[in-house]
Design a protein around this motif. Sequence first.
Motif, short mmCIF file in Angstrom:
data_model
loop_
_atom_site.label_atom_id
_atom_site.label_comp_id
_atom_site.label_asym_id
_atom_site.label_seq_id
_atom_site.Cartn_x
_atom_site.Cartn_y
_atom_site.Cartn_z
N LEU A 274 -26.79 -15.24 50.02
CA LEU A 274 -28.12 -14.76 50.36
C LEU A 274 -28.98 -14.81 49.11
CD1 LEU A 274 -25.98 -12.66 52.03
CD2 LEU A 274 -28.19 -12.11 53.01
N THR A 275 -30.16 -15.36 49.25
CA THR A 275 -31.17 -15.34 48.21
C THR A 275 -32.25 -14.38 48.69
OG1 THR A 275 -30.71 -17.65 47.69
CG2 THR A 275 -32.78 -16.73 46.86
N VAL A 276 -32.52 -13.36 47.90
CA VAL A 276 -33.44 -12.30 48.31
C VAL A 276 -34.53 -12.16 47.27
CG1 VAL A 276 -33.63 -9.86 48.93
CG2 VAL A 276 -31.51 -11.11 49.43
N LEU B 211 -32.39 0.24 44.12
CA LEU B 211 -32.88 -0.43 45.32
C LEU B 211 -32.16 -1.77 45.50
CD1 LEU B 211 -34.83 -0.70 47.73
CD2 LEU B 211 -36.51 -1.64 46.11
N ALA B 212 -31.99 -2.51 44.42
CA ALA B 212 -31.30 -3.80 44.51
C ALA B 212 -29.89 -3.63 45.07
CB ALA B 212 -31.25 -4.46 43.13
N THR B 213 -29.17 -2.64 44.56
CA THR B 213 -27.81 -2.39 45.04
C THR B 213 -27.81 -1.99 46.51
OG1 THR B 213 -27.09 -1.73 42.83
CG2 THR B 213 -25.76 -0.95 44.69
N ALA B 214 -28.73 -1.12 46.90
CA ALA B 214 -28.80 -0.67 48.29
C ALA B 214 -29.13 -1.82 49.23
CB ALA B 214 -29.82 0.46 48.42
N LEU C 230 -30.46 -11.46 44.07
CA LEU C 230 -31.68 -10.71 44.38
C LEU C 230 -32.61 -10.70 43.17
CD1 LEU C 230 -31.81 -7.47 46.37
CD2 LEU C 230 -33.13 -7.65 44.28
N GLN C 231 -33.88 -10.96 43.45
CA GLN C 231 -34.91 -10.94 42.41
C GLN C 231 -36.09 -10.12 42.89
OE1 GLN C 231 -35.53 -15.25 42.00
NE2 GLN C 231 -34.93 -14.97 39.85
N ALA D 148 -52.83 -9.67 47.23
CA ALA D 148 -51.56 -9.27 46.61
C ALA D 148 -51.35 -7.77 46.79
CB ALA D 148 -51.58 -9.60 45.12
N GLY D 149 -50.10 -7.37 46.62
CA GLY D 149 -49.80 -5.95 46.52
C GLY D 149 -49.04 -5.31 47.65
N ALA D 150 -48.97 -5.94 48.82
CA ALA D 150 -48.24 -5.33 49.94
C ALA D 150 -46.73 -5.54 49.75
CB ALA D 150 -48.68 -5.94 51.27
N PRO D 151 -45.91 -4.55 50.08
CA PRO D 151 -44.45 -4.75 50.01
C PRO D 151 -44.04 -5.88 50.95
CG PRO D 151 -44.98 -2.43 50.38
CD PRO D 151 -46.25 -3.21 50.56
N THR D 152 -43.30 -6.83 50.44
CA THR D 152 -42.89 -7.95 51.26
C THR D 152 -41.51 -8.44 50.82
OG1 THR D 152 -43.65 -10.05 52.22
CG2 THR D 152 -44.03 -9.72 49.86
N ALA D 153 -40.95 -9.34 51.62
CA ALA D 153 -39.60 -9.83 51.31
C ALA D 153 -39.41 -11.23 51.86
CB ALA D 153 -38.55 -8.90 51.93
N PHE D 154 -38.50 -11.92 51.22
CA PHE D 154 -38.00 -13.21 51.70
C PHE D 154 -36.49 -13.16 51.56
CE2 PHE D 154 -36.34 -17.43 50.63
CZ PHE D 154 -36.73 -18.15 51.75
N VAL D 155 -35.80 -13.34 52.67
CA VAL D 155 -34.33 -13.37 52.66
C VAL D 155 -33.92 -14.70 53.26
CG1 VAL D 155 -32.21 -12.34 53.58
CG2 VAL D 155 -34.15 -10.88 52.97
N GLU D 156 -33.09 -15.42 52.53
CA GLU D 156 -32.54 -16.67 53.04
C GLU D 156 -31.02 -16.58 52.91
OE1 GLU D 156 -33.56 -21.22 52.32
OE2 GLU D 156 -32.50 -20.33 50.62
N ILE D 157 -30.33 -16.94 53.98
CA ILE D 157 -28.87 -17.02 53.92
C ILE D 157 -28.48 -18.45 54.26
CG2 ILE D 157 -28.58 -16.25 56.33
CD1 ILE D 157 -25.94 -14.90 55.39
#
Length: 126
Positions: A4-6, A16-19, A43-44, A57-66
């Motif tokens: 997984l690339t996060v 937070l990264a660990t969780a 995770l980055q 810019a500024g909203a919490p967001t994410a990209f997860v690729e598996i």
Amino acid sequence: MPILTVLLGVAADDALATAVADELLDITVDTLHKRRDLTAVALQFVPPGQWFIGGQAGAPTAFVEIRISAGSNRPEEIAAFVAAGHRALDARLGLHAVSYVQVQEVPAAHWGWGGRTQAARAAAAC
């Protein structure tokens, strides 16, 4: 042996990264039936001011690729992973709607771990 690339568009935080890594590992095991001990997470954090959606810019967001071996999961399992991954991150971070969970199916002959392709592992198991 998924990876997984996060990318998280929030301030860096080791706890937070660990969780997040643990939760995504659980989801991978539960929905895609992958072995936890063979699943990696990279995770980055992207500073919120450097992730833009619609020019803002500024909203919490994410990209997860598996990345998984092609054909190793049914479409409904993949859909369950996408839904559960988004749901978990949204609950934790309050994500912007434009956040992504993506499943890449890679041909078994095109990737592997420990110097052997997944196709070679499957052939040896027969």
